[in-house]
Motif scaffolding. Structure first.
Motif, short mmCIF file in Angstrom:
data_model
loop_
_atom_site.label_atom_id
_atom_site.label_comp_id
_atom_site.label_asym_id
_atom_site.label_seq_id
_atom_site.Cartn_x
_atom_site.Cartn_y
_atom_site.Cartn_z
N PRO A 1 -60.37 4.33 55.07
CA PRO A 1 -61.17 5.56 55.00
C PRO A 1 -60.70 6.60 56.02
O PRO A 1 -60.53 6.30 57.20
N GLY A 2 -60.49 7.81 55.55
CA GLY A 2 -60.02 8.90 56.40
C GLY A 2 -58.53 9.13 56.35
O GLY A 2 -58.07 10.17 56.81
N TYR A 3 -57.77 8.17 55.81
CA TYR A 3 -56.33 8.29 55.73
C TYR A 3 -55.92 8.66 54.31
O TYR A 3 -56.74 8.80 53.41
N GLY A 4 -54.62 8.79 54.08
CA GLY A 4 -54.08 8.90 52.73
C GLY A 4 -54.03 10.31 52.20
O GLY A 4 -54.00 11.30 52.94
N LYS A 5 -54.05 10.43 50.89
CA LYS A 5 -53.85 11.70 50.19
C LYS A 5 -55.10 12.55 50.26
O LYS A 5 -56.23 12.05 50.17
N ARG A 6 -54.88 13.87 50.42
CA ARG A 6 -55.96 14.84 50.36
C ARG A 6 -55.48 16.02 49.53
O ARG A 6 -54.46 16.64 49.84
N SER A 7 -56.19 16.33 48.45
CA SER A 7 -55.82 17.41 47.56
C SER A 7 -56.25 18.75 48.13
O SER A 7 -57.32 18.87 48.74
N MET A 8 -55.42 19.77 47.91
CA MET A 8 -55.69 21.11 48.40
C MET A 8 -56.57 21.87 47.40
O MET A 8 -56.54 21.60 46.20
#
Length: 308
Positions: free
Chosen positions: A4-11
Motif C-alpha cells: 500500500p502506497g507504492y506502485g503505479k499512480r495514474s495521472m
C-alpha cells in the motif's frame, strides 16, 4: 500489486483509452506501454515484477523500454516522503500518463504533488472472477448489516489537570482526594499545565517530600500548588527559514535511480543517462561484413591496443 502506497499512480486529465494509443512507439515499447496502461493503480512497477509478467522480454529489455517511455513523456519515477515527525519513510511510485506530457508539465505536476501532502493508498480492485452483476447486490445488502450505530453525544471528559489530581491517591495513598476536592484544586493545577509542564512533573512536585502523616490532603495540595508553581517560560523562537519550500516528492532517474528535482531530470533521466550513446565512426561499415573481414578488423584493433 505493490505494498500500500507504492506502485503505479495514474495521472489526471488523460484522454480515453483508444486502440491507436502508443501507435507511434516501436513494437517493444508499444507492447509494454499497453500492458502498463491496463494495470490498476497500486500495481508493482519495478523491472523485475514487469519482466515476470511479460514472457517476451527480460529485465534488460523492460528497463530499456521504461527509459524510452520516460523520454517519450509517458512516465516518471519518484520517491515520496511519507509521515510526520520521526515516523517518516520513503515510498517509491511510478506516475503514468496515457497521454504523453512534456518536461514542463511533469515538473509542475510533481512539485504540486509534493506540496499537496501524502496521497492515500489505492485499494486493490475486486477479483476478476467475481461477476459484475453479482457484486453490486451483495455490496448493497452488506452495507446496512455492517453499519454501526451512530454514537450519542459524548460526555464532557475530565481535563488533564483533574485526571492528574484524581490519580494522586494511586501514586501516594496519603494524598487521596475526593471528587469535590479534585474540582476545587483543578483550576490551580491547570495553571501549572498552562505554563508548559506535564502531568508527570506536576505529580512529582506534589508528592515529593511529604510529611509522615497528612491530616488534610486538600489543604496540603492547595498550599503546594500555590507555593511551588513554576515560572512562565518564553516559547523557543522558531528557526529562521531559508525561504525555500520543502519538497516531499523527489523525482529519480528512470534508468539508474539517482534522485533529484523534477526540473533537474529532463525526460526523467539524469545527465549521464541522458547522454546519447556512442556513434559509429565515419568510414566504418555498419553491416554486410564477411567473417574474414570481421576477424581482420578485430585483429587490427587488438594490434592498436597493444601498441598503446
Amino acid at each position: 500489486m505493490a505494498n500500500p502506497g507504492y506502485g503505479k499512480r495514474s495521472m489526471p486529465d488523460q484522454l480515453p483509452a483508444r486502440a491507436e494509443d502508443f501507435a507511434i512507439l516501436p513494437a517493444r515499447e508499444r507492447c509494454i506501454a499497453g500492458f502498463i496502461d491496463h494495470l490498476p493503480d497500486g500495481a508493482a512497477m519495478d523491472v523485475k515484477s514487469l519482466a515476470k509478467q511479460l514472457p517476451l522480454y527480460g529485465q534488460q529489455a523492460v528497463g530499456s523500454a521504461l527509459k524510452a517511455l520516460s523520454v517519450a513523456g509517458y512516465l516518471r519515477r519518484v520517491r515520496c516522503l511519507v509521515g510526520e515527525g520521526d515516523q517518516v519513510r520513503w515510498v517509491f511510485r511510478t506516475f503514468w500518463s496515457r497521454t504523453a506530457r512534456d518536461n514542463e508539465w511533469w515538473a509542475s505536476h510533481l512539485v504540486t504533488e509534493g506540496r499537496g501532502g501524502t496521497p492515500s493508498a489505492v485499494a486493490p480492485p475486486p477479483p476478476p472472477w467475481v461477476p459484475a452483476e453479482e457484486e453490486t447486490p451483495s455490496a448493497a445488502v452488506a452495507v446496512p448489516q455492517q453499519r454501526a450505530p451512530k454514537p450519542g453525544p459524548a460526555a464532557d471528559s475530565p481535563s488533564p489537570a483533574y485526571l492528574a489530581l484524581a490519580q494522586l491517591g494511586r501514586t501516594e495513598p496519603r494524598l487521596a482526594l475526593s471528587a469535590a476536592d479534585c474540582a476545587v484544586l483543578e483550576g490551580r493545577a491547570a495553571e501549572w499545565l498552562a505554563r508548559g509542564v506535564g502531568t508527570d512533573y506536576l505529580t512529582q512536585a506534589l508528592t515529593a517530600g511529604l510529611p509522615a502523616q497528612v491530616d488534610s490532603p486538600v489543604g496540603l495540595l492547595r498550599r503546594r500548588l500555590e507555593d511551588k508553581i513554576p515560572p512562565h517560560l518564553p516559547r523557543p523562537a522558531a528557526p529562521p527559514s531559508s525561504g525555500e519550500p520543502v519538497h516531499r516528492t523527489m523525482a529519480e532517474c528512470t534508468k539508474c535511480g539517482v534522485p533529484g528535482r523534477p526540473e533537474a531530470l529532463p525526460d526523467g533521466l539524469c545527465r549521464s543517462c541522458g547522454l546519447p550513446g556512442p556513434s559509429v565512426p565515419a568510414g566504418l561499415p555498419t553491416g554486410g561484413l564477411a567473417e574474414s573481414d570481421v576477424r581482420a578488423r578485430a585483429g587490427h584493433v587488438r594490434e592498436l591496443l597493444r601498441s598503446r
